[in-house]
Design a protein around this motif. Structure first.
Motif, PDB file in Angstrom:
ATOM      1  N   ILE A 353      15.589 -22.381  -8.334  1.00  0.00           N
ATOM      2  CA  ILE A 353      16.125 -21.227  -7.602  1.00  0.00           C
ATOM      3  C   ILE A 353      17.566 -21.502  -7.177  1.00  0.00           C
ATOM      4  O   ILE A 353      18.467 -20.663  -7.349  1.00  0.00           O
ATOM      5  CB  ILE A 353      15.246 -20.920  -6.380  1.00  0.00           C
ATOM      6  CG1 ILE A 353      13.892 -20.383  -6.822  1.00  0.00           C
ATOM      7  CG2 ILE A 353      15.928 -19.908  -5.466  1.00  0.00           C
ATOM      8  CD1 ILE A 353      12.899 -20.209  -5.682  1.00  0.00           C
ATOM      9  N   ILE A 398      15.854 -15.189 -12.218  1.00  0.00           N
ATOM     10  CA  ILE A 398      15.062 -16.209 -11.535  1.00  0.00           C
ATOM     11  C   ILE A 398      13.713 -16.371 -12.213  1.00  0.00           C
ATOM     12  O   ILE A 398      13.209 -17.490 -12.384  1.00  0.00           O
ATOM     13  CB  ILE A 398      14.898 -15.841 -10.050  1.00  0.00           C
ATOM     14  CG1 ILE A 398      16.266 -15.852  -9.355  1.00  0.00           C
ATOM     15  CG2 ILE A 398      13.946 -16.786  -9.352  1.00  0.00           C
ATOM     16  CD1 ILE A 398      16.213 -15.379  -7.920  1.00  0.00           C
ATOM     17  N   ILE A 421      11.711 -14.838  -1.827  1.00  0.00           N
ATOM     18  CA  ILE A 421      11.445 -14.888  -3.272  1.00  0.00           C
ATOM     19  C   ILE A 421      10.011 -15.376  -3.441  1.00  0.00           C
ATOM     20  O   ILE A 421       9.693 -16.521  -3.103  1.00  0.00           O
ATOM     21  CB  ILE A 421      12.426 -15.823  -4.000  1.00  0.00           C
ATOM     22  CG1 ILE A 421      13.876 -15.379  -3.772  1.00  0.00           C
ATOM     23  CG2 ILE A 421      12.112 -15.872  -5.494  1.00  0.00           C
ATOM     24  CD1 ILE A 421      14.911 -16.298  -4.384  1.00  0.00           C
TER      25      ILE A 421
END
Length: 815
Positions: A353, A398, A421
């Motif tokens: 990430i 991502i 996320i």
């Protein structure tokens, strides 16, 4: 960008010199939750130890005293420890001796309970009693008893075996008090006790010297004459108005007349029944005047109170008083259900990430991981000046870097100021229905219709109240857990509600999903009269059932109106308190939950015939205890129409196939990014919560239904009102064989101008079938119009004169 470090699932960026931005707070140790819990258990153990030691002192104190006096010599402590008779050994003897003999005497027994209560509060975050009043009570009563017993010891001539009861502190206090007041010490003790009682127990009046039958004055006279109570409409600590019922008279002291000490003679309370009574004296705007409500005790209330006193409150479960709820042992327990996310997986995802964001020149301040049963939430704090939309647009990038399906970005997380996320775990946790129903969150809930929907991303059990939602729209593609979710809802309710308080109307167009629940027909299911099966599978019968529920809804509203209740909970509370007469048509009303497994098929085959009653029920049925759970695997706009969608504020979505379907069900994207197998999003208002639905197997449902079905049930399923299909036309009616109550029913209908079967049923105290035959006869006679679905029939005769002419003609023609 500087390299990120990871510790305890939290990643923080160091500065360029490699030093931490913030130092460690030395006082943070004292706020450590682990220290608080450990301190709580230590205080509880100390309280128990001290209590046992003090109790033992009453029996062994004299024997141990010589040991304690001589223990100061070299090597004497070990010898004394072997000879101590206290139940807790030498330490118990030493502690109790100093607390009782050298301390507060018998008052020391008040200290251990206070220590235990304080420890309980710290350890379990809940209070058995309020700690501040308990501390005040212990401090005052400890000193008061200490002085009282010490003074008795001080004034007693010669030694006494009970001289330790006041303790050394009490003896010294008694000496000081005796030197200052002499025998006036007893007056000081009595006065201080009275003052403590007045303030601690909030004593505002002492009606000891009032005559037995005083002449009523002012509002007191009104209360006596009209049998009413005057109660304050609110309790205001600022104005110091007591919460208990208190008569108000003109003879009260000035300080009880109002917030600004208005003299009693100036108080003018305009008393009207069921109207607020206010102080007419002008006061500053910021000062709030007390309102008084006059509550009249009617004859019905008196009769109800007498019935409750004689027979107790009405128990709706009495007919099935031996009913037993299904035990948790019927559900499967999975030993390897909990799967831990490894530290390696967390570090890998964190690095990917951070690397992805760095590639797009997005710096972050910190990153924190919260591990859930299905996904792990990574909360990031971006550097100043970074637009949220830039991170939101990187969702696919991502997902590509993590090689994971179902990445969802929450930008920002409501109430946190961070960006979330959600990354699916490599190994998912099995959330079983047993693990959810066994938790305190579900077992101890006081919700009316509790449903354990599953676990949140922080592994907390999420329990909703279907009665407050009040309806639930469920969507999800085939095989994503929608049918399991419906079974979870039904199972949760079966584990918490008695058959007398809950009924299900189950609609299963697929004919196989809910067939197992037919075994509990005589306990929990509702159906139409003369219907063979309680599980509704035929589309025509679904339409009849929905319209029958609309009739049930209207009947219930009529009953609530007669009872003066606003919702089902208030109505049942009145009925349980025996304030409603069953002879007037009143009865205990159970909750009704309508579950439709596949709405799309019904909309294709019936269309508006299904949409209209569903919309009416969704709009109006909440207050009278009818709640809808409607599911579909195709959440398109021609299935979930605007009318239906507008009346279902709570929506539950499993994984769907497209963003369009997600927006249709949730008004936002995200449902298309779920990973399936019970992964779902709950939208309630403006909040969206990600949950993992628990798994309940078909075999578990079968065991639950067999357990319930094997017990004694009602004679039949709960019967819904009969519904006549307008296409079938009215049956042939012979007016020569009119019902004996035909004319009385006709006058009732014309007087109320309402052609309703329920009106005849309630007013004439008839069963539904006979009332329905009367309506058919009234229609054949031309008094009411034809059937209009769930609406009341039109009354064709507008006045009683015209009715009498019609009745005379019927008598001449048919006899």
């Amino acid at each position: 960008m500087a390299e990120n470090t990871y510790k305890s699932n939290t990643f923080r960026k160091t500065d360029r010199k490699g030093k931490k931005k913030n130092g460690t707070n030395p006082l943070s140790f004292f706020t450590d939750p682990r220290l608080v819990i450990a301190s709580g258990f230590f205080l509880q153990a100390s309280g128990l130890f001290l209590m046992v030691a003090c109790i033992s002192y009453l029996f062994t104190g004299k024997a141990d005293m010589s040991l304690l006096v001589n223990s100061g010599q070299e090597g004497a402590i070990l010898e004394a420890a072997r000879e101590a008779e206290n139940w807790l050994g030498y330490v118990g003897a030493w502690v109790s001796h100093h607390f009782i003999y050298n301390g507060f005497g018998i008052s020391a027994f008040l200290v251990p309970p206070l220590l235990f209560l304080l420890g309980f509060k710290l350890a379990f975050k809940r209070s058995l009693v309020r700690l501040f009043p308990a501390t005040v009570f212990v401090v005052f009563m400890g000193l008061w008893l200490c002085l009282l017993l010490g003074y008795i010891t001080f004034t007693h001539e010669g030694p006494a075996s009970w001289s330790y009861l006041g303790g050394r502190i009490g003896y010294y206090l008694a000496g000081i008090s005796h030197g200052l007041l002499g025998w006036g010490t007893f007056m000081l003790l009595a006065l201080s006790l009275f003052i403590f009682i007045i303030f601690f127990f909030n004593v505002t009046s002492i009606p000891v010297f009032q005559p037995a039958n005083p002449k009523p004055m002012g509002h007191e006279a009104l209360a006596v004459e009209d049998d009413v109570k005057i109660t304050p409409a609110y309790t205001d600590e600022k104005d110091n108005w007591p919460s208990q019922v208190m008569p108000v008279t003109e003879e009260k002291p000035a300080e009880e007349s109002g917030p600004e000490n208005v003299p009693a003679a100036e108080v003018n309370l305009m008393v009207e029944k069921k109207q607020p009574v206010r102080n007419d004296t002008k006061e500053p705007k910021e000062t709030r005047e007390p309102d008084f409500i006059i509550e009249e005790r009617t004859e019905t209330d008196k009769v109800a109170e007498q019935l409750v006193e004689d027979q107790g409150v009405y128990d709706p479960t009495l007919e099935l008083k031996n009913y037993k709820f299904p035990p948790l042992e019927l559900l499967n327990e999975y030993d390897n259900a909990r799967v831990q996310v490894t530290q390696e997986e967390l570090n890998q995802n964190k690095d990917k990430i951070v690397a992805t964001l760095t590639n797009f020149k997005i710096g972050i301040t910190s990153i924190k991981a919260t591990i859930g049963p299905t996904v792990t939430l990574y909360e990031i704090v971006p550097d100043a000046g970074i637009k949220i939309s830039r991170i939101k647009n990187l969702e696919d990038d991502i997902a590509l870097s993590l090689s994971a399906l179902g990445i969802r970005i929450i930008a920002p997380i409501p109430g946190k100021g961070t960006i979330g996320i959600e990354v699916p775990n490599k190994n998912r946790e099995m959330v079983s229905i047993r693990s959810v129903l066994a938790t305190q969150a579900f077992q101890k809930t006081d919700k009316e219709l509790p449903v354990a929907l599953g676990k949140t991303i922080s592994n907390e059990v999420f329990v909703i109240d279907l009665a407050k939602m009040p309806h639930l729209l469920v969507a999800g593609a085939t095989g994503q857990g929608k049918s399991v979710g419906l079974n979870v809802i039904l199972t949760s309710l079966l584990y918490k509600r008695h058959p007398a308080t809950l009924k299900f109307v189950l609609v299963d167009p697929k004919k196989v999903e809910m067939s197992l629940f037919s075994k509990i027909e005589r306990h929990y299911l509702a159906k139409l009269p003369n219907s063979e099966e309680a599980i509704i599978t035929d589309t025509r019968k679904v339409v009849h059932t929905l319209n029958s529920l609309c009739i049930e809804m209207e009947n219930r509203y009529e009953i609530l109106k007669d009872a003066g209740a606003r919702n089902l909970r208030e109505y049942n509370a009145k009925f349980v308190a025996r304030k409603l007469n069953p002879k007037d048509g009143h009865r205990f009303l159970p909750y009704i939950v309508l579950v439709i497994d596949e709405l799309a098929d019904l909309m294709m085959t019936a269309g508006k015939e299904v949409e209209t009653p569903i919309a009416r029920l969704a709009q109006l049925a909440r207050a009278i205890g009818i709640h809808l759970v409607v599911a579909t695997q195709r959440p398109s706009v021609n299935v979930i129409t605007g009318v239906i969608k507008a009346n279902f504020p709570a929506r539950l979505s499993f994984r769907v196939t497209s963003k369009v379907d997600s927006r249709t069900i949730l008004d936002t994207g995200g449902a298309d990014q779920l990973v399936g197998m019970g992964d779902m999003l709950l939208s309630s208002g403006s909040d969206i919560i990600r949950l993992q639905c628990p798994f309940v197997d078909t075999a578990e449902i079968e065991r639950i239904c067999e357990y319930i079905g094997a017990q004694r049930g009602y004679d039949s399923a709960y019967l819904l009102p009969e519904f006549e299909d307008e296409d079938s036309g009215p049956a042939a009616v012979d007016l020569a064989e009119r019902d004996a109550l035909f004319e009385e029913a006709a006058r009732l209908i014309v007087m109320h101008q309402q052609g309703s079967t329920s009106l005849i049923q309630r007013k004439l105290k008839l069963g539904y079938n006979r009332a329905g035959r009367l309506i058919d006869q009234l229609e054949a006679a031309g008094i009411v119009g034809p059937f209009e679905g769930s609406k009341a029939r039109e009354v064709l005769i507008k006045d009683e004169t015209s009715l009498e002419q019609l009745l005379n003609s019927l008598r001449e023609k048919h006899g």
